[in-house]
Design an enzyme around this catalytic site. Sequence first.
Site, PDB file in Angstrom:
ATOM      1  N   ASP A 399      68.593  64.262 100.732  1.00 26.66           N
ATOM      2  CA  ASP A 399      69.685  63.580  99.711  1.00 26.66           C
ATOM      3  C   ASP A 399      68.062  64.459  98.558  1.00 26.66           C
ATOM      4  O   ASP A 399      66.877  63.981  98.401  1.00 26.66           O
ATOM      5  CB  ASP A 399      70.050  63.188  99.673  1.00 26.66           C
ATOM      6  CG  ASP A 399      70.770  62.633  98.282  1.00 26.66           C
ATOM      7  OD1 ASP A 399      71.252  63.306  97.957  1.00 26.66           O
ATOM      8  OD2 ASP A 399      70.520  61.917  97.747  1.00 26.66           O
ATOM      9  N   ASP A 596      70.745  57.341  99.946  1.00 24.32           N
ATOM     10  CA  ASP A 596      70.605  56.865  99.078  1.00 24.32           C
ATOM     11  C   ASP A 596      72.164  56.226  98.643  1.00 24.32           C
ATOM     12  O   ASP A 596      72.372  54.763  98.373  1.00 24.32           O
ATOM     13  CB  ASP A 596      70.303  56.411  97.871  1.00 24.32           C
ATOM     14  CG  ASP A 596      70.559  57.097  96.974  1.00 24.32           C
ATOM     15  OD1 ASP A 596      70.414  56.715  95.578  1.00 24.32           O
ATOM     16  OD2 ASP A 596      70.932  58.881  96.798  1.00 24.32           O
ATOM     17  N   ASP A 600      76.450  60.139 100.584  1.00 23.08           N
ATOM     18  CA  ASP A 600      75.347  60.109 102.085  1.00 23.08           C
ATOM     19  C   ASP A 600      76.046  59.399 103.095  1.00 23.08           C
ATOM     20  O   ASP A 600      75.653  60.019 104.023  1.00 23.08           O
ATOM     21  CB  ASP A 600      74.366  59.995 101.446  1.00 23.08           C
ATOM     22  CG  ASP A 600      73.778  60.677 100.160  1.00 23.08           C
ATOM     23  OD1 ASP A 600      73.764  62.158  99.883  1.00 23.08           O
ATOM     24  OD2 ASP A 600      72.987  60.030  99.451  1.00 23.08           O
TER      25      ASP A 600
END
Length: 756
Positions: A399, A596, A600
Amino acid sequence: MADAMEARPPSAMQTTTFTVLGICCSSEIKLIDRILNHLEGIENVSVNVLAKTATVVHDPAKAPASRIVSALNGAHLKAGIRESGRVQIESRRWPSASVVASGALLLVALCSYAFPPLIWIALLSVTVGVLGMLRRAVAALRRCVLDINVLMVTAVFGAIGLGDYLEAASIVFLFTLAEWLEAKSTNKARVSLESLLNLAPQTAVIAETGETVHVKDIMINTIVSVKAGELVPVDGAVVAGASTVDESSLTGEFMPVDKEIGSNVWSGTMVLTGFIKVETKAVAEDSAVARMVKLVEDAQNRRSHMEEFIEQFAKYYTPGVFLVAAGTAIIPWILSVHPLRQWIYLALVLLVIACPCALVISTPVAKACGLSAAAKMGLIFKGGNYLEALAKVKAMAVDKTGTLTEGAFEVVEVQCWEPNANIRQFLHWISSLENMSSHPMARALVEYARVRGVKPSSEVRNFDSIPGGIAGFVDDCYIKIGNAEVALNNGWLRENELRDDEAGIKTSYVGMVDRCIGYFCLGDQLREEAVRAVQELQKQQIHVIVLTGDSKAAADHVQKQIGENVQVEAGLSPEGKMKKIAELKETWGLTAMVGDGINDAPALTESDVGVAMGISGSALATETANVALMSNDLRRIPEAVELARSSLRKIYQNVAMSLAVKLLFFGLAFGGLPSLWAAVVADMGTCLLVIFNSMRLLHKHGGGESSSTSSSQVLPQAQSINVDEFSEPLLSSERRDQDEEAPCLCCKGRSSQRET
C-alpha cells in the site's frame, strides 16, 4: 486458580494452558491425547513439545483444570496449570542423582573385562537408571501408545534377556543422560520465548498516591508515574514530564525515542532518562505487549502444514518399524534360522531406530526459534504456516499511503515574500492561525514552527473558516491562508504566477488584504527506508507492486522515487486492491500484501500472507493480517522474508539429518554391524543436533542489532525536497529573544482591514 476456573458457568467452554514438563519426545503427544480425550468435557487438545505445554479447550464443570492436572500426573508427566504470559523452565544444572549413579556403576561394570564378577554391577546400573523410563513406559502401554520410553525399555530388557548386561546398562545411562542434555538445550531455546513473554510489567505506581498496584487493577484514564530505568507499565499518553524511551523490546528498533507531553508510550518499553506521568489508554490485557504475547503464544501452539505432515508420517512410521522389528525376531525363530541371537539383537536395534523424536521435533523447534527471532525483530507471525508461506512468496503488493509514505502531512517547502518580516515572523503567523484549525495539515505546520523555536500566539481573534482556507487576526495583522483559488479571488496573484503543483505536494498561499506574503508546501513524504526496502525485496527475486487509491499523478511521483521498474497501480478501491491480489496470485503464485489502513483489510485477507503495520496501523488491518509489523520500519519486511527462508532451510536440514541417520543405521543394522548403544547415541545425538541447528536462527536474526537500524545506511531518496533549503537555520537564543521583543512592522503604514 483451579477453583476459580471451576466456578465458571457450566455451559461456558474455556481454554487452559498446562505446563507438561515430563514431555521428552513428540511421540508422547499421542499419550497426552489419549489421556485427555477419554475425559468427559474435553473438546480439543493441542500439545507444544518445545514449550512443554498442552492447551486444552474444556468444560470447567465436567472437566475442571484440577482433574486434567491429576490425569496428566497419573502418567508421570509433571503437569501444572500455566500462568498466562509465563514459561516454566525445569532448570537442572546437573544430571539427576539416578543418572550420575547409573553412570558411575556402569564405569565399575566396565572393569568386568579385568574382573568378570563385576558384570553384575551392570544390572544394578540398569535398576538405578531405568525406574523413571519404566514408569512412563507402563503409563503409555496402559493407553496402547508406543512412545520412546516403551521402545527403550523393550531394548533394555531385550539386551538383558540376551545376557548383554553392559549393553543394557549403556542404553539406560546414555538415554537418561541424553534426556538431560536435550532438556538443557531445549530450555535454551525456550529462554528466548520466556524473555519475550516476560516483557509485560506486573506492577505500576499510581501517580496521585504513590501506591504500587498490579497492572491488572489499573483502569483507563488512571495516571501512573514512571522514572528512568523502569518499564512503562501501561499503554497511554504522557501527561507530564519528558524522557527518552527504548522501544526495541516491542518494535525491534534500537534507536531510543524522545517522548514529551502528548506522546504515546507502550507497555513493556524502557524509560532511559527523565521522569514521566502516563495516562492509561488501555487496560493491561489490551495493551500492545499483551496482544503481542498472545499472538506469539497462539503461533507457538498452532501447527504448520509441514509439522502436521511430519506428525502424520511419524504416526505410521513408529508402528511400522516396530512390526518390522517384531518380524525380524519372530520369523527367524519360526523358521529356526541360526544364529537366533543375532536376529533378536538386530530387532532390538531396529526398535531404537524406530524412535521418531529427532524427525518429529525437526519442524516445531525450527518454527519456534524462527517465531521468537521474528518477535525480537518486531515481527509477530500468527502461526508457523505464515512463516513457511512468506519464505515461498513470489510477489508482494505494498500500500502507498501510510505504508510506503508517512501517511501524514509534512512541510517540504516554506517561502516568505514579505520584505518587512523574516522567516520566523512568517512561521509565527502561519502556526498561530493553523493552531486554531482542525485540518490534518495544521498539526504539521504548528510542529514545524515549534521545532524552530516559534510558538503560536494565544491571542488569535476573529478566527474563521473561509472557502478554501482560514483567516483571522494575529498580532493585529489580518492573515489569510488558502489554496490557489483563494489567492486568485483575493487578487494576490495572477494565474501564471501560481506555483506549479507537483504530484503528492499541496501548496497553500499566505496573504494579507492586498498581497501574497508567501507560500508553503506540504506532502505525504516517502518513508526514508522505503527505497532500500523495495530494493532488498527485488534482490530476493520478489515482484513488488504498489497499490494506491490516490491519483495517477501521485502514483507516478512515488514510482519515480522508488524506481521505474516497480509496478504501480493507482485509483484502486478496497475491492480493486483485492482483485489485484487475486490477479497476482494467478500470475506469480504465493503473494503477500503490506498495508496499514481499514481500506487494506480486504486485500490483506485475500493475500496468502498479509502484513499489517502493527502499532500505527488500524485495528482491523492488524486483526485481518497474518503478520504484524510492530514498528514502521519497512526494512523489517525483507528481513522477515530472509528469516522465513532461513527457518524453512533449517526445517529441511533438520528433516534431512534425521532421515539420513535413520537410513544409515538401517543400512548398518542389515549390513551386519548392529550396535544398540551406538543407535541410542545416534538417535539422541540427532535430537541435540536438530535443536542446536535451529537455535542458530536466534543468534543470526534475533541476537543482535539489525544491520538496518542505522539511518545512515538508507539510500538517498530521489527528488526529495530538503526544507532547510527554503528556511533559515535555527536561531540562537539571543537572536530569538530580540526578535520576540521587536514590534510587528509588517502592516504599519499599510492599508489593512482592522477589527471593528
